[in-house]
Design a protein around this motif. Structure first.
Motif, mmCIF file in Angstrom:
data_model
loop_
_atom_site.group_PDB
_atom_site.id
_atom_site.type_symbol
_atom_site.label_atom_id
_atom_site.label_comp_id
_atom_site.label_asym_id
_atom_site.label_seq_id
_atom_site.Cartn_x
_atom_site.Cartn_y
_atom_site.Cartn_z
ATOM 1 N N TYR A 34 57.036 -27.760 21.332
ATOM 2 C CA TYR A 34 55.827 -28.221 21.495
ATOM 3 C C TYR A 34 56.048 -29.711 21.468
ATOM 4 O O TYR A 34 55.548 -30.777 22.541
ATOM 5 C CB TYR A 34 54.906 -27.926 20.636
ATOM 6 C CG TYR A 34 53.445 -28.259 21.112
ATOM 7 C CD1 TYR A 34 52.688 -27.920 22.155
ATOM 8 C CD2 TYR A 34 53.074 -29.641 20.310
ATOM 9 C CE1 TYR A 34 51.239 -28.378 22.396
ATOM 10 C CE2 TYR A 34 51.757 -30.051 20.633
ATOM 11 C CZ TYR A 34 50.853 -29.659 21.658
ATOM 12 O OH TYR A 34 49.699 -30.008 21.662
ATOM 13 N N GLY A 74 56.565 -31.144 25.235
ATOM 14 C CA GLY A 74 54.827 -31.337 25.533
ATOM 15 C C GLY A 74 54.394 -30.001 25.698
ATOM 16 O O GLY A 74 54.744 -28.860 25.370
ATOM 17 N N GLU A 75 53.193 -29.855 26.255
ATOM 18 C CA GLU A 75 52.075 -28.772 26.299
ATOM 19 C C GLU A 75 52.489 -27.638 27.224
ATOM 20 O O GLU A 75 52.137 -26.606 27.338
ATOM 21 C CB GLU A 75 50.800 -29.214 26.372
ATOM 22 C CG GLU A 75 50.183 -30.098 25.366
ATOM 23 C CD GLU A 75 48.498 -30.380 25.698
ATOM 24 O OE1 GLU A 75 48.012 -30.020 26.807
ATOM 25 O OE2 GLU A 75 48.082 -30.849 24.860
ATOM 26 N N SER A 76 53.355 -28.430 28.334
ATOM 27 C CA SER A 76 53.976 -27.444 29.403
ATOM 28 C C SER A 76 55.117 -26.509 28.891
ATOM 29 O O SER A 76 55.505 -25.753 29.557
ATOM 30 C CB SER A 76 54.158 -28.083 30.648
ATOM 31 O OG SER A 76 55.275 -29.153 30.568
ATOM 32 N N ARG A 87 59.737 -22.424 27.314
ATOM 33 C CA ARG A 87 58.693 -21.711 26.608
ATOM 34 C C ARG A 87 59.418 -20.396 25.916
ATOM 35 O O ARG A 87 60.158 -19.784 26.374
ATOM 36 C CB ARG A 87 57.707 -21.241 27.387
ATOM 37 C CG ARG A 87 56.600 -22.428 27.937
ATOM 38 C CD ARG A 87 55.554 -21.871 28.894
ATOM 39 N NE ARG A 87 55.851 -21.120 29.925
ATOM 40 C CZ ARG A 87 55.159 -20.696 30.860
ATOM 41 N NH1 ARG A 87 53.821 -20.656 30.714
ATOM 42 N NH2 ARG A 87 55.889 -20.199 31.980
ATOM 43 N N ARG A 123 50.258 -19.157 22.734
ATOM 44 C CA ARG A 123 49.233 -20.334 22.488
ATOM 45 C C ARG A 123 48.762 -20.696 23.850
ATOM 46 O O ARG A 123 47.465 -21.042 24.033
ATOM 47 C CB ARG A 123 49.930 -21.457 21.819
ATOM 48 C CG ARG A 123 48.975 -22.673 21.514
ATOM 49 C CD ARG A 123 49.667 -23.711 22.245
ATOM 50 N NE ARG A 123 48.799 -25.006 21.960
ATOM 51 C CZ ARG A 123 48.751 -25.778 22.810
ATOM 52 N NH1 ARG A 123 49.209 -25.686 24.271
ATOM 53 N NH2 ARG A 123 47.912 -26.867 22.736
ATOM 54 N N GLN A 124 49.616 -20.668 24.808
ATOM 55 C CA GLN A 124 49.128 -21.160 26.236
ATOM 56 C C GLN A 124 48.280 -20.122 26.755
ATOM 57 O O GLN A 124 47.283 -20.639 27.424
ATOM 58 C CB GLN A 124 50.542 -21.423 27.033
ATOM 59 C CG GLN A 124 50.246 -22.076 28.419
ATOM 60 C CD GLN A 124 51.690 -22.476 28.892
ATOM 61 O OE1 GLN A 124 52.481 -21.575 29.131
ATOM 62 N NE2 GLN A 124 51.869 -23.955 29.069
#
Length: 350
Positions: free
Chosen positions: A289, A293-295, A303, A310-311
């Motif tokens: 993360y 980043g968030e992606s 990922r 979480r996503q």
């Protein structure tokens, strides 16, 4: 009254005993009900008499069978509220189509079927397993080598032990931000590489999915070295020095002694470290993360399963049921590796 007197009071033929007592058929010293023959009731009465004498002499009061559970009750309540119930609730949610802002209806195993057909799930699973395969051997062998080095009793060795342990007590977010600064395109590593003409353009540590995953693995290993080093220092302290002395007299060098004496002696600890690091590797989230980043990297290619959970589960349109199903699959994967480690440990003990 002496112990002999207590014993005599509990023996058959006690002159003060009575063969029958109506109350004797309903309770014994620990509060159990058990209708018994007159002889058994008389024996129980003698035991109660001896117990009463012991309590009068020592001041200790006999407790009922449920007394220990009173001491366990606070811990059991905490475990039930914060561990058992969340797990049961996750299993229930995984069988529904629940979302963040609404309850769900029962859909059976549809969420699990969807997960097995979801390419993102398999990418995240592959990344998690790859993370485990790479990180676990590093965290099994590198801390052992480090522990052997800092085990030596030389002046100033305490400073190095503290320095190696410092990343363990640092916040994972702080460590991630520090490594992000080091590995970014204009960061320390790329600046040095460019100045020394090792590369002609910045290495995409954080902008390529594969390199991002490798960078996260490096951060995990770097942060875990000191933690598992302490485990090995405790194990090395139990290795008899006479074994090394005898091997040295036979002409064995440091490497030979390490492979033939140190490794076999600390093998149970190696299996424990392997199990713990495998569980941690399957739960990795912060490194991915912070660095990606968030992606989760370009196109979400880096990922892991916790990141995917979480996503999928957060946001106003978060699919709680589907995220719970992925959580259960992650639990089963973690349980499989834990049982494998336990089986290896039993084989080693045998």
């Amino acid at each position: 009254m002496t112990r002999a007197a207590y014993a005599a009071a509990a023996q058959p033929g006690d002159p003060g005993g009575s063969p029958a007592d109506p109350a004797d058929s309903t309770a014994d010293p620990v509060g159990r009900t058990d209708p018994a023959a007159p002889g058994d009731r008389a024996a129980r009465r003698r035991r109660r008499k001896a117990l009463a004498a012991m309590e009068a002499e020592t001041g200790l009061v006999h407790r009922t069978w449920w007394t220990p559970y009173l001491f366990l009750a606070p811990g059991l309540v905490m475990v039930a509220l914060f561990s058992l119930w969340p797990f049961v609730n996750t299993v229930i949610l995984s069988l529904t189509d629940a979302q963040i802002l609404r309850g769900g209806t029962f859909v059976g195993f549809d969420n699990y079927t969807r997960a097995f057909a979801d390419p993102d799930f398999w990418v995240a699973t592959g990344n998690s397993v790859l993370y485990l395969v790479v990180v676990v051997p590093c965290l099994v062998f590198l801390p052992l080598a480090l522990a052997v080095l800092v085990q030596a009793k030389i002046p100033g060795i305490g400073f190095f032990r503290s320095a190696f342990y410092t990343p363990v007590i640092a916040s994972a977010v702080v460590v991630g931000l520090m490594w992000q600064w080091v590995l970014r395109s204009d960061g320390l590593v790329n600046t040095v590489f460019l100045k020394l003409s090792i590369v002609s353009e910045p290495v995409p540590f954080l902008t390529d999915s594969t390199m991002l995953l490798v960078s996260a693995m490096i951060v995990t290993v770097w942060k875990g070295l000191g933690y598992y080093m302490v485990f090995y220092l405790a194990a090395l302290g139990n290795v008899p020095a006479s074994l090394h002395e005898a091997a040295a007299l036979d002409g064995a060098g440091p490497v030979r002694r390490f492979l033939s004496i140190t490794v076999p002696q600390v093998k149970p600890m190696m299996l424990l470290v392997g199990t713990l690091s495998a569980i941690s590797a399957l739960r990795v989230f912060t490194e991915i993360y912070i660095l990606g980043g968030e992606s989760g990297g370009p196109g979400g290619g880096a990922r892991t399963l916790p990141f995917l959970i979480r996503q999928v589960g957060l946001g106003f349109s978060g699919e709680t049921g589907y995220a719970s199903a992925i959580s259960i699959l992650l639990f089963l994967l973690t349980l499989a590796f834990s049982l494998l480690g336990r089986r290896l440990s039993r084989g080693d003990e045998g």
